[in-house]
Design a protein around this motif. Sequence first.
Motif: not given
Length: 293
Positions: A97, A101, A104, A112, A116, A154, A158, A161-162, A188
């Motif tokens: 985790n 971060d 990112k 990233e 994930l 979650k 993420n 978004w990446a 979202k």
Amino acid sequence: METSCRKKKEDDFHVLHKVPSGDGPYVKAKHTQLVEKDPEGAIIWFWKAINGGDRVESALKDMAVVMKQLDRTEEAIEAIKSFRCLCSKHSQPSLDNLLIDLYKKCGRFDEEIGLLKQKLRVIYRGEAFNGKPTKTARSHGKKFQVSVKQETAKILGNLGWAYMQKSNFMAAEVVYKKAQMIDPDANKACNLGLCLMKQARYKEAQLSLFDILSGRFPGADDSKACARAQQLLTELKTCRQPPSGLPENLLGLDLDDEFVTDLERLINVWAPYKSKRLPIFEEIDQFRDQLAF
């Protein structure tokens, strides 16, 4: 009596400043960080703690956080990679985790995304949370329970978004739609609307954003989500009609067949009434067929 009073003062000091007791390098690092407010000096003591085998897991995590605050992100990444082998198996997810971060923050989106996806594979194998359905998390000093289902949504958020940071809006759309099937929320939904706008699919984006303002999603009463949805709708008024032909960002699609299959399996478990194949997967297959020629 005097000794007892002194000990009580020391205990009160540790509680007040959230500093552990003792005189080892890790304790000195925390004292330097939290009491003296000297992050650079704290890093030196954290290194001494790691090299001396003093609370290595805590020292490594805390040092990475302090390095991130000082914009020494790349150094924090290398530290975790180099010394995570000294940490227990139980601490590896939290180290992942931290890495996510850090990746990112410094724009290493490919790494990233890879991490994930790796975390999602752990969930697919039933190994998340040590096989338990929930885990205890902490935020702002408060403890709460997180389910595997919530964790999956979650991670997918993420991941979406990446993909957006790489301008791979079609891949981001796929992931966001799957995340919404598992655990929908207004944030979202905003990101999904933005993905559709970036693909010049303005009508679909408008409908997605209207859903937020109508209170359809959990968290839709969040003023930030509503304000963002309203802002995106305002931007939509200046958008042109979608161009003809296939969108260029299809060429950047980064969803391998195994990953797509795993996503479908999760939907079958957590959203059985929404498990029909999404139209976007048909678009992906059609585009791949065209590339084959």
